[in-house]
Motif scaffolding. Structure first.
Motif, PDB file in Angstrom:
ATOM      1  N   LYS A   1       0.835  -1.205   0.000  1.00 31.90           N
ATOM      2  CA  LYS A   1       0.000   0.000   0.000  1.00 31.90           C
ATOM      3  C   LYS A   1       0.868   1.254   0.000  1.00 31.90           C
ATOM      4  CE  LYS A   1      -3.685   2.214   2.660  1.00 31.90           C
ATOM      5  NZ  LYS A   1      -4.513   2.117   3.866  1.00 31.90           N
ATOM      6  N   TYR A   2       1.860   1.306   0.864  1.00 29.95           N
ATOM      7  CA  TYR A   2       2.730   2.470   0.956  1.00 29.95           C
ATOM      8  C   TYR A   2       3.622   2.598  -0.278  1.00 29.95           C
ATOM      9  CZ  TYR A   2       1.400   2.698   5.902  1.00 29.95           C
ATOM     10  OH  TYR A   2       0.707   2.786   7.082  1.00 29.95           O
ATOM     11  N   GLY A   3       4.068   1.463  -0.817  1.00 24.30           N
ATOM     12  CA  GLY A   3       4.869   1.492  -2.037  1.00 24.30           C
ATOM     13  C   GLY A   3       4.089   2.071  -3.202  1.00 24.30           C
ATOM     14  N   LEU A   4       2.831   1.675  -3.325  1.00 25.36           N
ATOM     15  CA  LEU A   4       1.976   2.217  -4.385  1.00 25.36           C
ATOM     16  C   LEU A   4       1.750   3.716  -4.203  1.00 25.36           C
ATOM     17  CD1 LEU A   4      -0.656  -0.644  -4.676  1.00 25.36           C
ATOM     18  CD2 LEU A   4       1.014   0.029  -6.422  1.00 25.36           C
ATOM     19  N   LYS A   5       1.531   4.127  -2.955  1.00 24.11           N
ATOM     20  CA  LYS A   5       1.335   5.556  -2.681  1.00 24.11           C
ATOM     21  C   LYS A   5       2.593   6.349  -3.015  1.00 24.11           C
ATOM     22  CE  LYS A   5      -2.187   5.646   0.877  1.00 24.11           C
ATOM     23  NZ  LYS A   5      -2.555   6.435   2.040  1.00 24.11           N
ATOM     24  N   ALA A   6       3.750   5.826  -2.648  1.00 25.64           N
ATOM     25  CA  ALA A   6       5.010   6.511  -2.929  1.00 25.64           C
ATOM     26  C   ALA A   6       5.263   6.588  -4.433  1.00 25.64           C
ATOM     27  CB  ALA A   6       6.167   5.806  -2.220  1.00 25.64           C
ATOM     28  N   LEU A   7       5.018   5.494  -5.147  1.00 24.75           N
ATOM     29  CA  LEU A   7       5.196   5.503  -6.598  1.00 24.75           C
ATOM     30  C   LEU A   7       4.244   6.504  -7.257  1.00 24.75           C
ATOM     31  CD1 LEU A   7       5.611   1.697  -7.392  1.00 24.75           C
ATOM     32  CD2 LEU A   7       7.324   3.491  -7.744  1.00 24.75           C
ATOM     33  N   ALA A   8       3.013   6.537  -6.784  1.00 22.61           N
ATOM     34  CA  ALA A   8       2.041   7.482  -7.333  1.00 22.61           C
ATOM     35  C   ALA A   8       2.487   8.916  -7.069  1.00 22.61           C
ATOM     36  CB  ALA A   8       0.653   7.224  -6.750  1.00 22.61           C
TER      37      ALA A   8
ATOM     38  N   ALA B   1       5.911  12.551   4.618  1.00 22.42           N
ATOM     39  CA  ALA B   1       4.996  13.550   5.186  1.00 22.42           C
ATOM     40  C   ALA B   1       3.722  13.669   4.348  1.00 22.42           C
ATOM     41  CB  ALA B   1       5.691  14.905   5.284  1.00 22.42           C
ATOM     42  N   HIS B   2       3.876  13.721   3.049  1.00 23.21           N
ATOM     43  CA  HIS B   2       2.714  13.891   2.161  1.00 23.21           C
ATOM     44  C   HIS B   2       1.781  12.679   2.200  1.00 23.21           C
ATOM     45  CE1 HIS B   2       0.399  14.245  -1.579  1.00 23.21           C
ATOM     46  NE2 HIS B   2       0.516  15.552  -1.361  1.00 23.21           N
ATOM     47  N   GLU B   3       2.345  11.481   2.297  1.00 23.46           N
ATOM     48  CA  GLU B   3       1.550  10.248   2.251  1.00 23.46           C
ATOM     49  C   GLU B   3       1.287   9.643   3.631  1.00 23.46           C
ATOM     50  OE1 GLU B   3       0.005   9.257  -0.370  1.00 23.46           O
ATOM     51  OE2 GLU B   3       0.958  10.716  -1.708  1.00 23.46           O
ATOM     52  N   ASN B   4       1.758  10.325   4.684  1.00 30.10           N
ATOM     53  CA  ASN B   4       1.548   9.854   6.063  1.00 30.10           C
ATOM     54  C   ASN B   4       2.094   8.443   6.279  1.00 30.10           C
ATOM     55  OD1 ASN B   4       0.689  10.292   8.698  1.00 30.10           O
ATOM     56  ND2 ASN B   4      -1.282   9.286   8.328  1.00 30.10           N
ATOM     57  N   ILE B   5       3.364   8.268   5.934  1.00 28.77           N
ATOM     58  CA  ILE B   5       4.055   6.985   6.049  1.00 28.77           C
ATOM     59  C   ILE B   5       5.272   7.184   6.946  1.00 28.77           C
ATOM     60  CG2 ILE B   5       5.252   5.157   4.773  1.00 28.77           C
ATOM     61  CD1 ILE B   5       3.760   6.127   2.238  1.00 28.77           C
ATOM     62  N   SER B   6       5.557   6.197   7.773  1.00 30.61           N
ATOM     63  CA  SER B   6       6.767   6.225   8.597  1.00 30.61           C
ATOM     64  C   SER B   6       7.988   6.341   7.678  1.00 30.61           C
ATOM     65  CB  SER B   6       6.870   4.933   9.423  1.00 30.61           C
ATOM     66  OG  SER B   6       8.194   4.660   9.788  1.00 30.61           O
ATOM     67  N   GLN B   7       8.842   7.313   7.972  1.00 27.83           N
ATOM     68  CA  GLN B   7      10.003   7.561   7.123  1.00 27.83           C
ATOM     69  C   GLN B   7      10.935   6.353   7.074  1.00 27.83           C
ATOM     70  OE1 GLN B   7      11.662  11.490   7.548  1.00 27.83           O
ATOM     71  NE2 GLN B   7      13.622  10.853   6.716  1.00 27.83           N
ATOM     72  N   LYS B   8      11.135   5.703   8.205  1.00 27.70           N
ATOM     73  CA  LYS B   8      12.030   4.545   8.261  1.00 27.70           C
ATOM     74  C   LYS B   8      11.477   3.382   7.434  1.00 27.70           C
ATOM     75  CE  LYS B   8      15.212   2.487  11.445  1.00 27.70           C
ATOM     76  NZ  LYS B   8      16.426   3.037  10.873  1.00 27.70           N
ATOM     77  N   PHE B   9      10.185   3.135   7.547  1.00 28.57           N
ATOM     78  CA  PHE B   9       9.543   2.070   6.779  1.00 28.57           C
ATOM     79  C   PHE B   9       9.591   2.398   5.286  1.00 28.57           C
ATOM     80  CE2 PHE B   9       5.363  -0.412   6.008  1.00 28.57           C
ATOM     81  CZ  PHE B   9       6.062  -1.567   5.694  1.00 28.57           C
TER      82      PHE B   9
END
Length: 136
Positions: free
Chosen positions: A7-14, A32-40
């Motif tokens: 899910k986070y990979g898709l959001k980051a790619l998008a 910050a934009h996608e509300n994802i843990s920076q380390k993850f």
């Protein structure tokens, strides 16, 4: 169920694919934009870089960027990198086939038949969609 990694990979790619200037974007901005843990996110982006979806630049003005155009990034490829096999059981996997140890005959197995249909339905969606389609 879709893993958080996928899910986070898709959001980051998008997010990266929607950048107009195609300049490198820092992990902190994406997180910050996608509300994802920076380390993850860091480990996800590293995986996507190693498999040829992303490039990276170090130093000032550095970060990650999409290597291909979004319309060239197939969802089948992304899903296999982030999620692993598309099929829910190994006996119907196209790329990771394994015989189920508890099933003596795949041809008469009702689960096998159902999972073939599920796999084919998923593949039909993934094969006909690109990163450009999910950015829209």
């Amino acid at each position: 169920m879709l893993s958080k990694k996928t899910k986070y990979g898709l959001k980051a790619l998008a997010y990266l694919g929607s950048q107009k200037n195609k300049q490198p974007v820092q992990i902190a901005e994406i997180a910050a934009h996608e509300n994802i843990s920076q380390k993850f996110l860091e480990s996800i982006l590293l995986s996507l870089r190693k498999t040829g979806f992303l490039g990276s630049k170090k130093g000032k003005g550095g970060g990650y960027y999409l290597i291909k155009n979004p319309d060239q990034v197939l969802m089948t490829d992304v899903m296999r990198v982030l999620e692993g096999p598309i099929s829910m059981v190994p006996c119907v996997s196209l790329n990771f086939y394994e015989k189920c140890s508890d099933c003596p005959d795949e041809e008469s197995c009702s689960v096998h038949k159902l999972m073939l249909m599920v796999r084919d339905a998923n593949l039909a969606v993934y094969r006909t969609n690109t990163l450009a389609d999910i950015i829209k």
